[in-house]
Each structure stands twice: as structure tokens, then as C-alpha cells.
Design an enzyme around this catalytic site. Structure first.
Site, PDB file in Angstrom:
ATOM      1  N   SER A   1      42.303  27.536  43.263  1.00 43.49           N
ATOM      2  CA  SER A   1      42.118  26.145  43.711  1.00 43.49           C
ATOM      3  C   SER A   1      43.442  25.428  43.913  1.00 43.49           C
ATOM      4  O   SER A   1      44.430  25.722  43.235  1.00 43.49           O
ATOM      5  CB  SER A   1      41.315  25.356  42.675  1.00 43.49           C
ATOM      6  OG  SER A   1      39.994  25.819  42.642  1.00 43.49           O
TER       7      SER A   1
ATOM      8  N   SER B   1      42.628  27.909  34.582  1.00 37.15           N
ATOM      9  CA  SER B   1      42.303  28.022  33.151  1.00 37.15           C
ATOM     10  C   SER B   1      43.281  28.972  32.492  1.00 37.15           C
ATOM     11  O   SER B   1      43.525  30.059  33.006  1.00 37.15           O
ATOM     12  CB  SER B   1      40.896  28.593  32.933  1.00 37.15           C
ATOM     13  OG  SER B   1      39.989  27.995  33.788  1.00 37.15           O
TER      14      SER B   1
ATOM     15  N   GLU C   1      32.919  36.436  39.472  1.00 42.25           N
ATOM     16  CA  GLU C   1      32.905  35.178  38.726  1.00 42.25           C
ATOM     17  C   GLU C   1      31.466  34.748  38.479  1.00 42.25           C
ATOM     18  O   GLU C   1      31.090  34.337  37.401  1.00 42.25           O
ATOM     19  CB  GLU C   1      33.652  34.101  39.507  1.00 42.25           C
ATOM     20  CG  GLU C   1      33.559  32.713  38.858  1.00 42.25           C
ATOM     21  CD  GLU C   1      34.521  31.701  39.492  1.00 42.25           C
ATOM     22  OE1 GLU C   1      34.787  31.824  40.691  1.00 42.25           O
ATOM     23  OE2 GLU C   1      34.968  30.810  38.766  1.00 42.25           O
TER      24      GLU C   1
END
Lengths: 373, 414
Positions: free
Chosen positions: B138, B170, B253
Site C-alpha cells: 500500500s 505491518s 492473504e
């Protein structure tokens, strides 16, 4: 673990689906809704000829005895085709009442005839426009006759006999309610069609005036018996509901691909896309809960009441949502008598109420939850 | 249909149970059990150290990433064995959160696109938790529209030079390596100008800054790239083929996140079992019962849907985009549950002090964290598009950027 239906069960489903594709398109329900026929005798005969009425009846009583998972998949197909036959009343309710609570003699008398479709049964519970409770039943048994009125009995105009819940003072230690079998052809029985939101369900008011009956089973507590019959039937009705939901969703998707507005197919607009995605999600959740309930039914699992209420709640939500938003996707056309949208809408809302409304099943679900969920 | 273990499954379960019974860090059981949504509690012990210790112990005994091939540190187990393992690992699986991205997304991408030598070098250490990986996808201006990303990679001899910024990464601050998607060509339509790499997160020019989230925590980072050099040997897939590579990652994912998803149902059930409202037990209130039934039916539906997906997996079928429903249902449900749970408590429900609030303030934590669930890994709206287009076959969204060179597409900054 194997969370899927067997090849044999799927084969039965495919045969039923093929038969209904040919014999029971929505025109059949439409003729019942238009008031031209009370139900489709031809489709009913076809189901009987295929042996489907005996699906879960043990071979010893003249049935096929292939079990409940197969019956679940049959129910899904009947729901998908909106088939107007007394199958649900006769098979999921009357037959199950006798299998579950009848004496050996009653099973020997009734089950072979139910299996081969010689007779049709139903269940008569509701007496007023309030949700029925253990203390609201007024129909009563005196000696071996029944007197009282059942306000709305699905398939009541077609059935040959009904399993009726009624007061029977003094016959039981713990309950004053019993189940009895009443011959609906008897001269003391008056049957009056009653109009409902789904005319294809053949709803009928039945008056019993000292009608001869036989008590079902031996010392059966009528109220808890009905609860148990309803728990099991709820799973089969839930399969009818997901079948109907799938058909309504398919209809919406097909229309959204073909109908153009603002120069593009309406299915390319997110407002409608997301609505249909939500219909799909509700259906998938319900379908998976139904699969689990089918397993609980087949194995007589202790979890059956919870599994049944869970399947029932989510299948009710799914069919109501899919039939409602199918109309929305169709816009004005969806509100015409000519389009089939209202058939799904009618059926979904009738099925929601048939075994007691959504709130009743939500309550049952919560009552069945284990303490530490 | 059968929900019981087969004979082989039962044998496997006993083996797993015995090993976990002997080896699990039981001293963490109490704190782990009190973990709220989105936080792992390990009491007086350091959560990252404990996570690494448990992962290494599993790896040494052959219990890490059991579905991976043996040469990569797994044991070549089937999907059903994977489920049995995670059922038995139970509360201790909370320690594995640190490794989810590396094991669930980066490693499958590496296995599909890296060289055998690279996989031999990197994958076993992902399994053992000795090296932690992150996923650099992202960007500030491209979330849902991932293919609109701008981080540049320019070829310079045998190396690529990276400039740009990633966000919502993350675990970047604790990661040793990462997989990175970049733009290598702005002259072609956006999906065709992307290229994927993996890189050492300690490389010169990588600057990692934690993001303070709306709920006050900091689990994510911004990562800045200032002339970071990556050898061409660390390219995954073709130049311009990065989009295809990213689909491998994103498909995994969905599996990694969708598998065992939290819904908030046990938390709300526990609350209403004990709470008193208007002089009666909350659970006896019809409005509460109605909500509870709806939520239970949804969470059971998710559980049963993943059981069906597993059955399909174990028969060798590939799970499809229908698995997108998990997060879509769970995210909104958590938010509703948290809001409802607080509402039942009146103003007292606003308190976030774990010493005072019911259930150590886990519903309050859920209220503040759940908006992110509806965004991360695919927003609710993107997931509905996926269901509508790929499952129901509805026509694609009209796209104004289709077939247009990336540098000609209108954007917020131009």
C-alpha cells in the site's frame, strides 16, 4: 472431517432438479397464485413416482430409507422451483410426526401409504392470529372425538388427514395437550379456503365437530412433540428457503446483466452490485448453516435444536433478503404481476411464518446456546 | 457428511496434543487468554521474544508451517492436519501473529517466484521465525487501487534504485526482509508497469516510522525509500510482471486472514450472560436475544463456510474468491457487537481502563480497532466488488483509467 454431501445424495438432487426444471417452472406456482389450480397434481404425482415421499421412511415401512441428507437436497430443489405441492406438509411434518411419535401399529398403518403417496398428510396447529403457545390451544379431545377450529392449515385443502394438537384433559400427567390423527374426508370436518400472502400454499381453515380421531402415540406430550417435530422440519424448510434464495439471486443477476440504463448494464453499477453481493453473502452463510444442520439431522446429534434454529434463522434472513432485493434490482418491472419476483417474495414471507416467526426461532436459538459460547 | 476425525486424523491429533501438552509455554496461558482483540498479552514477558521462542521450538521439532514441504522446514502435511494443529495449538497460536505476513503471504510468493537457492536460504528461517518478513504494498495514494502505486524502481547496472513511500506496513520495524512492489514503467497502462522484489529491510536508505493509529496503538508503519539499491537477482517474476506476482500474495492473504476469523461473538455472549439491565439479566431481554441470534447465526455460518472450504481443499480443489465473505461479515459484525455491548452499559461503557471496564475493556478495544478491519486487506466495498464480479459474474465497473498509460491517468495531485 468431510463436510459435503455424498455422490449418491447429489445424484438424487440432480435427478429431482432435472425433473422440476422440466415439469415445474414458475408457471406452475403462478397458476396456483392466479387461483386456477389449488396445487400441481402432475408435479406431485411425479414426485411420488420418483419415490421421493418415502425418502426418509425406513424400508421396513415401505419407504426408500436413503436418509435425511438426501431429503434436505430434495427440499432445496423444491424451494428453488417454488413447487406448489403438499410435499412439505406431508413429508416434513405429517410423516415425521408419525415416524417420531406413532405407535408401532400406527407406523405400520400410515407410513406405507405416505411413502407411496396414496395419502397426503398435514399438521394443524394454529388457531388465532397470535403466535401459538402451549396455553393458547383451544381445540379439544373428548373421548375419541375432536372439536375445534384450526385457523390456518397449509395444504389443508389437499390433505387426506391431519396431525392435530388439541387439549385432552386427564389423559396426561404432565401436559394437557395431545396429538391426534383426524381424517379430513370425514363428514364432520368442514374445510374453507383462506386467502394468504402465498396462495400456492393451499391454506385452509378446518372446523372439527366431534370428528373421530385416534391419539398419536402412547402417552405423548403434545407440546414438546410439536417442538421436536418443528425443530426437525425447520431444517428441511431451511433447505427450501436457501433453494428459493438462490433462484431469486440468480434471477436478479441475470436481469442486471441484460438490462441497460445510462448506456451500460445496470449490473455494472456498484449500488446494485453491492446489493447482490450482500444477497450472496447471506445465502452462503445460510447454506453452510443448513449443511451443518443436515448433518445434525442425519446423526440425531445433541446439537440438533441449536443447529436447526441457526439454519432456520439464517435461511429465513437469506430468502427474505434475496426475494426483497430481487424486486429492487428489477425496478418497476419487479412490481408487476407479470414478472416472477413477487412469487419469491410471497413464498419467502410465508415460509418465514410457517413454523412460527423469526423472533420465535431467534429465541429458540439463544435458549439452545451452550453456557460458554 | 462426517464431522469426526478419520482414524489417521485422530492419530495425528493425539500426537499434536501430546507434544503441545509437554512443550507449550504454559506460563503464558493466563495472560494470553486475557488478550483483547488486536493485542497479544504476555504479562511480564516480552511478546516478541516469546513469539520467537515458541516458533523456534516448534520448528526444531518439525511443527512449524506443517503444510510446507520438508525441505522448507515444514512436514508436508495436508490442510486437514493444518486445522487440527491450529485447533490444538489453541491459545498459543496468538503468539504467531508476528509471523502471519511472512508465513502466510511472503513465503508462498517466494516459493512461486524465487530461485531454488534463494528459497533454500530464506524459507526455512521464515518457518522457524528466526527471520521476520513484511509486505510493502500500500501507498498513501493507492490502497484499494493498488496498481496505481508510485514507488519507482530504476535499473542501474545489475541493481535497481528505489525511491518512494509505502504505508500500512505491518511489522516493518521488526522485519528482517520484505517483499516490495514498485513501478518500473509509467508509459504503459498501470497494471503492466509493475515489478516485484524482495529486499533486506536493513538496506541503506530504508527509513521506517511507526504510524499512530486512530485507536492509539502503533502496529503499522510508513516506510520511506531513498535511493535504496536492490540487486536484480532479488527480482520476483518478470520486469513488468509484478501485478501477477502480487495476485499470488493477495490470494494467500485471503486464505491466511479468512481462515479462523474473530467475530466478537464470544465476547458479547460473555457480557450479556452476566450483565443486568433494567432489573433483569441482559440475556433475557428480547431485543438482546434477537441480536444475539443474528450474530450467532453469522459466526456459525462463517465457521461452517470455512469447514466447507477445507473439505474442498482436502479434495484438491482450489478455494475461490467466495472466501472473501469472511472478513466482510466479521468486520461489520465486530463493530456492531462492540457498539451494542457498550450501549447496554450506558455511560459506564465508555470507560477504557481495563481495571474497571467489563472484560478488561476488550469491547472498548474492539470498538476502536474494528473500523480498520473493514479496510485492511481489502475494504468492504472492494470485497463486494470481488464477489459481484468474480463470483456472480456481474459486469466490471466502468474504469476511466483502462488502457491509458500510467503517467496520463488523472490523480489527486495532478
Amino acid at each position: 472431517m468431510n463436510f459435503d454431501f455424498s455422490q449418491d445424495e447429489k445424484m438424487i438432487r440432480d435427478q429431482v432438479s432435472k425433473f422440476l426444471d422440466q415439469q415445474s417452472d414458475t408457471k406452475v406456482m403462478r397458476s396456483a397464485v392466479d387461483g386456477d389450480t389449488r396445487y400441481s397434481a402432475d408435479v406431485w404425482k411425479g414426485l411420488v413416482d420418483m419415490g421421493l415421499t418415502g425418502t426418509a421412511i425406513p424400508a421396513a415401512y415401505g419407504g426408500v430409507g436413503v436418509g435425511y441428507p438426501a431429503l434436505c437436497l430434495i427440499a432445496e430443489q423444491l424451494g428453488a422451483h417454488l413447487t406448489p405441492t403438499p410435499f412439505s406438509s406431508s413429508v416434513y411434518l405429517a410423516t415425521e410426526a408419525i415416524i417420531g411419535f406413532g405407535t408401532e401399529a400406527q407406523k405400520e398403518t400410515w407410513l406405507p401409504k405416505l411413502a407411496n403417496g396414496e395419502i397426503i398428510g398435514t399438521i394443524a396447529i394454529v388457531e388465532t392470529v397470535e403466535e401459538v403457545t402451549e396455553t393458547s390451544i383451544q381445540a379439544s379431545i373428548t373421548g375419541d372425538t375432536l372439536t375445534g377450529r384450526k385457523l390456518i392449515v397449509p395444504d389443508g385443502g389437499i390433505a387426506d388427514f391431519a396431525v392435530v394438537i388439541a387439549k385432552s384433559p386427564g389423559t396426561m400427567a404432565n401436559s394437557s395437550l395431545s396429538l391426534c390423527i383426524a381424517d379430513l374426508q370425514h363428514e364432520s370436518v368442514t374445510r374453507t379456503p383462506i386467502e394468504t400472502i402465498d396462495p400456492s400454499k393451499n391454506s385452509t381453515t378446518i372446523d372439527f365437530q366431534q370428528t373421530p380421531i385416534e391419539i398419536l402415540g402412547d402417552q405423548v406430550d403434545g407440546w414438546s412433540a410439536v417442538r421436536r417435530i418443528y425443530d426437525r422440519a425447520a431444517i428441511l424448510f431451511a433447505f427450501e428457503q436457501i433453494g428459493g434464495a438462490q433462484s431469486a439471486l440468480d434471477m436478479a443477476v441475470e436481469y442486471a446483466k441484460e438490462r441497460f440504463a445510462f448506456g451500460r448494464p445496470i449490473g455494472s453499477f456498484q449500488g446494485l452490485k453491492h446489493m447482490m453481493a450482500d444477497m450472496y453473502v447471506a445465502l452462503k452463510l445460510a447454506e453452510s448453516n443448513c449443511y451443518y444442520a443436515a448433518w445434525a439431522l442425519a446423526t440425531e446429534s445433541e446439537e440438533l435444536p441449536l443447529a436447526a434454529a441457526t439454519a432456520r434463522v439464517s435461511a429465513t434472513q437469506a430468502f427474505q433478503l434475496c426475494s426483497r432485493d430481487n424486486i429492487q434490482v428489477h425496478g418497476g418491472m419487479g412490481f408487476t404481476w407479470e414478472f416472477d419476483c413477487h412469487l419469491y417474495y410471497r413464498r419467502s414471507n410465508y415460509l418465514t411464518l410457517q413454523l412460527g416467526g423469526l423472533a420465535t426461532w431467534e429465541d429458540k436459538l439463544v435458549s439452545s446456546l451452550p453456557d460458554a459460547a | 457428511m462426517d464431522f469426526s476425525d478419520t482414524k489417521e486424523e485422530a492419530v495425528f491429533r493425539t500426537e499434536v496434543k501430546n507434544w503441545i501438552g509437554k512443550e507449550a509455554p504454559t506460563y503464558l496461558f493466563k495472560s494470553l487468554s486475557a488478550s483483547g482483540f488486536g493485542s497479544t498479552r504476555t504479562g511480564e514477558y516480552d511478546p516478541f521474544e516469546e513469539a520467537k521462542k515458541w516458533q523456534k521450538k516448534k520448528a526444531d521439532a518439525g511443527w512449524a508451517c506443517i503444510q510446507w514441504p520438508k525441505e522448507f522446514g515444514g512436514r508436508g502435511a495436508g490442510p486437514m492436519d493444518g486445522v487440527i494443529w491450529s485447533q490444538e495449538e489453541g491459545i498459543y497460536s496468538k503468539l504467531s501473529g508476528t509471523f502471519i505476513i511472512g508465513q502466510g503471504m511472503c513465503a508462498p510468493t517466494m516459493m512461486a517466484y524465487a530461485t531454488p537457492e534463494q528459497n533454500q536460504r530464506y524459507i526455512p528461517k521464515i518457518a522457524s521465525g528466526e527471520e521476520v518478513w513484511c509486505q510493502l504494498f500500500s501507498e498513501p495514494a493507492s490502497g484499494s487501487d493498488l496498481a496505481g502505486l508510485k514507488t519507482r524502481a530504476e535499473k542501474d547496472g545489475d541493481e535497481w534504485v528505489i525511491n518512494g513511500q509505502k504505508i500500512w506496513t505491518s511489522g516493518a520495524h521488526i522485519s528482517d526482509y520484505g517483499i516490495l512492489i514498485t513501478r518500473t514503467d509509467s508509459e504503459v497502462p498501470k497494471h503492466r508497469g509493475l515489478t516485484m522484489f524482495f529486499l533486506d529491510m536493513k538496506s541503506a536508505g530504508v527509513d521506517i516510522r511507526p504510524i499512530k493509529q486512530a485507536n492509539g496503538d502503533s502496529g503499522f508503519n510508513e516506510v520511506y525509500f531513498d535511493n535504496v539499491r536492490i540487486p536484480d537477482a532479488q527480482r520476483l517474476g518478470e520486469v513488468g510482471g509484478g501485478w501477477q506476482v502480487s495476485l499470488t500474495t493477495l490470494m494467500n492473504e485471503r486464505l491466511a486472514i479468512g481462515g479462523s476469523i474473530a467475530t466478537g461473538f464470544p465476547e458479547i455472549k460473555a457480557l450479556v450472560d452476566d450483565l443486568t439491565i433494567a432489573g433483569g439479566r441482559a440475556i433475557d431481554n428480547p431485543a438482546v436475544r434477537s441480536k444475539l441470534a443474528d450474530w450467532y447465526a453469522k459466526s456459525a455460518g462463517l465457521k461452517n463456510t470455512s469447514a466447507r472450504a477445507l473439505t474442498a481443499l482436502s479434495k484438491g480443489e482450489v478455494p475461490g474468491p467466495e472466501n472473501s465473505i469472511g472478513k466482510l461479515v466479521a468486520g461489520g459484525m465486530m463493530q456492531d457487537i462492540a457498539k451494542f455491548g457498550l450501549d447496554l452499559q450506558g455511560l459506564g461503557g465508555a470507560i477504557v481502563d481495563p481495571a474497571i471496564a467489563d472484560g478488561a475493556a476488550r469491547l472498548q478495544a474492539m470498538l476502536l480497532r474494528s473500523p480498520a478491519v473493514r479496510i485492511e486487506g481489502g475494504t468492504d466495498q472492494i470485497l463486494r466488488n470481488i464477489i459481484a464480479e468474480r463470483v456472480l459474474g456481474l459486469p466490471e465497473e466502468l474504469r476511466v483509467d483502462k488502457g491509458i498509460a500510467f503517467n496520463k491517468i488523472p490523480s489527486s495531485n495532478s
